[in-house]
Design an enzyme around this catalytic site. Structure first.
Site, PDB file in Angstrom:
ATOM      1  N   HIS A  49       0.420  -1.239   0.224  1.00  0.00           N
ATOM      2  CA  HIS A  49      -0.456  -0.115  -0.037  1.00  0.00           C
ATOM      3  C   HIS A  49       0.958   1.189  -0.108  1.00  0.00           C
ATOM      4  CE1 HIS A  49      -3.870   1.688   0.459  1.00  0.00           C
ATOM      5  NE2 HIS A  49      -3.466   2.676   1.558  1.00  0.00           N
ATOM      6  N   HIS A  95     -10.563   1.871  -0.482  1.00  0.00           N
ATOM      7  CA  HIS A  95     -10.403   1.532   0.883  1.00  0.00           C
ATOM      8  C   HIS A  95     -10.721   0.533   0.989  1.00  0.00           C
ATOM      9  CE1 HIS A  95      -9.776   3.686   4.872  1.00  0.00           C
ATOM     10  NE2 HIS A  95      -8.785   3.816   4.441  1.00  0.00           N
ATOM     11  N   GLN A 314      -7.857   9.329  12.035  1.00  0.00           N
ATOM     12  CA  GLN A 314      -7.999   9.981  10.794  1.00  0.00           C
ATOM     13  C   GLN A 314      -7.859  11.553  11.498  1.00  0.00           C
ATOM     14  OE1 GLN A 314      -9.428   8.368   7.657  1.00  0.00           O
ATOM     15  NE2 GLN A 314      -7.910   7.552   9.004  1.00  0.00           N
TER      16      GLN A 314
END
Length: 739
Positions: A49, A95, A314
């Protein structure tokens, strides 16, 4: 220094998704064994990733330069010049794994992450799009995933005040175990205020801004870089939890500082959290960084340095500033009720150092950390592909053309998406000019006459049959969607969703798909400025079909000259630009009628594609067209029916204009429902017919007038005659859950 591992066990390596050979490469590069924190950080940064260790050698095939390009791949997002001193900043990302485990938060934090990629460049987000793939909708688990993902996208985007203006949605057996959730964001910024994520200046300080750090998302990057299995649900903590209201404050604070000389660099915290963002920030600037995890605000007690560094909580951002400017910047964030902790300092040498107060806990060479992951080439020779089977011997259903039309337009893949986009706020900001449901969204650029046409597109049935050819078609179809509004394609972002690349067939499909994107973008002169690769969409050896999603942005100089897909005026003529062929390979008709994906995908003549797009652009610019609609999934018959629905008016098509009338009446489906490429269904005033024929001759493209607009029925003489009300009823019910 923390106690080192006396050799990592298989369980240690599995936790951070490193292979034994990669671990040995790390030890050789370090000249010692890493400690646990160092191993976790390397695992995150060397994950597929983050490192793109499989795809990076292939992505160099893509064309990334052009006269409009201000920023190509390598930053948080790409940027292109749209005139008036403005830049359009955009990117698409996946995602997928988080959404398969926790659909609401997986999708919501996907939206949050792509928003940060845009506003960290200084651009105000003006539009969101998505590309979603699930298994058959009539299965309870797929309905659960679908409803959760849609709710997550709407829940986050609606709260933050950015309209979700378009996207695509597809259901297929291939995604039964591994759903796909790709999110795209587009923003606008004055070119002089573009902000980069490149640290500089030894002694400068790094602020961690936004949410407190928690334990959510730990190993998220590694989780996205392995196949799913029966134990994957236990990794639910690797799914981040979003707070859109906090992100709204973070966005406004960062936009207030866009272009501010006090801000040396800005970087969002995405995959790999604090370790990924700090390493990339320093590496881009050719410097080093020292982080003190004890300075990071936390929302949970007892967090270790490992947890702080690997957390993917986040709504967090990094700001690099001179020491003298830190306090004044902190005052900006305080006005938005945001934390801004000084957590790091820029070093002159390229080292990645982590301290926990006075205790050193990590010291890694930055080049080894960011660029040191061993690249992965082809795991084996190109497999021999079986010749794509044709339709011979497959029983033809006893559908009449009329029945086929209704079945197709009422199917989950071709039916109305209104039940989805009505859950999104697609008009907040009052800039959305063409609403969801057509070919591409169109948004007005505030303070100018400009419009931006935006679309996402891809067809995995084509790429499953021929990855290179299918990827080329994805580029061309996305471009046609943009062209149908009158906008000229400016640039591409792409999301490449594939199964396990350690299998030779998957790796070669990835190779061929990237080659196909490169070929189409080169031919159409459309650069690729950003993108994302999502691999390991595979569970228990069952992987998805190769899925190429193209995000396309086009520029319309005068939004008042836009064209829409719906038929408009009674008495207008209907025309077809492009070839009339009978190609059913890879089509939706084939899927519904035969339950197979067989035969070669539709033929693509890239030079004809370029000429057809040029014809439509000039026709719209000259004011000759009242509507233009890309003829894609479902073929000519579906395109005509969709234009009738969008315009709320019927149409009559002469069968002789499509080909042999006898063949259509006797059930030949290829002409009506085949998905031949490089085609548009258009409508226009009768007096424009001569000029359009002249224009078609100049562009050397096939053009024929098919019939006329009017009435309340959809008719193809001799084979289809159905009321528009009946078409609308089945179309609207496509996604409605049935008892």
């Amino acid at each position: 220094m923390t106690v080192q591992l006396a050799g990592a066990s298989d369980a240690d390596l599995a936790e951070v998704a490193l292979t034994r050979s990669e671990y040995e490469h790390l030890v050789e590069g370090l000249g010692r064994e890493p400690n646990r924190l160092e191993l976790g950080i390397v695992g995150a940064l060397w994950s597929e990733h983050c490192s793109y260790k499989t795809s990076k050698p292939l992505l160099g095939m893509l064309p990334t330069r052009g006269p409009r390009v201000l920023q190509g791949p390598g930053e948080n997002a790409g940027a292109v010049d749209i005139g008036h001193g403005l830049a359009c900043v955009f990117k698409i990302e996946s995602h997928n794994h988080p959404s398969a485990i926790e659909p609401y938060q997986g999708a919501a934090t996907g939206v949050g992450g792509i928003l940060r990629d845009i506003f960290t460049m200084g651009a105000r987000p003006i539009a969101l799009l998505d590309s979603l793939r699930f298994g058959p909708l009539d299965e309870p688990r797929q309905r659960h995933l679908f409803d959760g993902v849609v709710a997550g996208i709407g829940g986050y985007g609606n709260c933050i005040g950015v309209p979700t203006v378009g996207g695509e949605l597809y259901f297929d057996e291939s995604y039964r175990i591994n759903c796909l959730v790709n999110a795209m964001c587009v923003g606008i910024v004055e070119q002089g205020r573009l902000t980069r994520a490149t640290a500089s200046g030894p002694g400068n300080l790094v602020l961690l801004v936004g949410a407190d750090t928690g334990r959510d998302g730990i190993h998220g990057a590694s989780f996205a870089s392995v196949v799913l299995d029966a134990e994957s649900a236990a990794r639910r903590p690797a799914v981040q939890v979003g707070n859109p209201f906090l992100e709204k404050c973070l966005m406004e604070a960062c936009l207030e500082l866009a272009g501010d000389p006090r801000v040396i660099a800005m970087q969002d915290l995405g995959a790999a959290g604090l370790c990924g963002s700090t390493a990339e920030l320093a590496h881009r600037g050719g410097c080093g960084i020292e982080i003190d995890v004890a300075r990071a605000s936390r929302r949970e007690t007892g967090m270790t340095p490992y947890e702080v560094m690997l957390s993917e909580s986040q709504e967090r951002m990094l700001i690099v500033a001179k020491p003298a400017d830190v306090r004044s910047l902190q005052e900006v964030f305080e006005r938005w009720d945001l934390h801004s902790d000084v957590v790091a300092v820029i070093l002159p040498d390229q080292r990645f150092v982590v301290r926990d107060g006075a205790e050193p806990v990590c010291d890694l060479p930055l080049d080894l950390l960011v660029d040191g992951a061993p690249s992965r080439g082809a795991p084996g020779p190109r497999p021999l592909r079986a010749v794509a089977e044709d339709m011979a011997g497959i029983a033809t259903p006893s559908w009449t053309p009329e029945e086929a039309l209704l079945r197709l337009i009422g199917s989950p893949n071709l039916g109305s998406r209104a039940s989805v986009y009505r859950r999104y706020d697609h008009q907040v900001g009052d800039a959305t000019v063409i609403l969801p449901g057509g070919d591409a969204a169109l948004v007005r650029v505030d303070g100018t006459a400009l419009g931006l046409a935006i679309a996402t597109d891809g067809n995995s049935r084509y790429t499953a049959l021929d990855a290179r050819h299918g990827a080329m078609i994805a580029v061309c179809e996305a471009a046609r969607n943009v062209v149908a509004t009158g906008a000229k394609p400016a640039a591409v972002t792409n999301c490449l969703n594939f199964a396990n690349p350690e299998h030779a067939d998957v790796w070669w499909d990835l190779h061929d798909a990237i080659a196909g994107i490169a070929a189409a973008c080169t031919a159409l002169e459309i650069p690729v400025v950003s993108g994302n690769v999502s691999l390991y969409n595979d569970t228990g050896g069952t992987g998805i079909d190769p899925t190429v999603v193209i995000g396309m942005v086009g520029v319309l100089d005068d939004v008042s000259r836009r064209c829409t897909a719906g038929f408009r005026d009674e008495g207008d003529l209907v025309g077809l630009v492009g070839p009339v062929d009978a190609e059913l390979g890879g089509s939706e008709y084939q899927r519904l009628a035969h339950g197979v994906n067989a035969g070669p995908p539709p033929h693509l003549d890239i030079d004809l594609e370029r000429r057809v797009q040029g014809f439509v652009l000039e026709a719209i610019e000259s004011g000759l067209l009242h509507s233009a609609h890309d003829c894609a999934e479902g073929g000519i018959a579906i395109a005509i029916a969709e234009s009738c629905l969008l315009g709320d008016i019927g149409a009559w098509i002469g069968v002789d204009e499509l080909g042999t009338g006898e063949g259509l009446i006797n059930g030949s489906a290829g002409i009506l429902f085949g998905e031949s490429q490089s085609r548009f269904v258009i409508s226009f005033a009768r007096e424009a017919l001569v000029r359009l024929h002249e224009l078609a001759g100049r562009h050397s493209v096939p053009f024929r007038d098919l019939g006329s607009v009017g009435g309340e029925r959809v008719c193809v003489s001799g084979c289809i005659d159905v009321s528009l009300a009946d078409v609308r009823q089945v179309h609207r019910g496509a996604l409605i859950e049935r008892e």
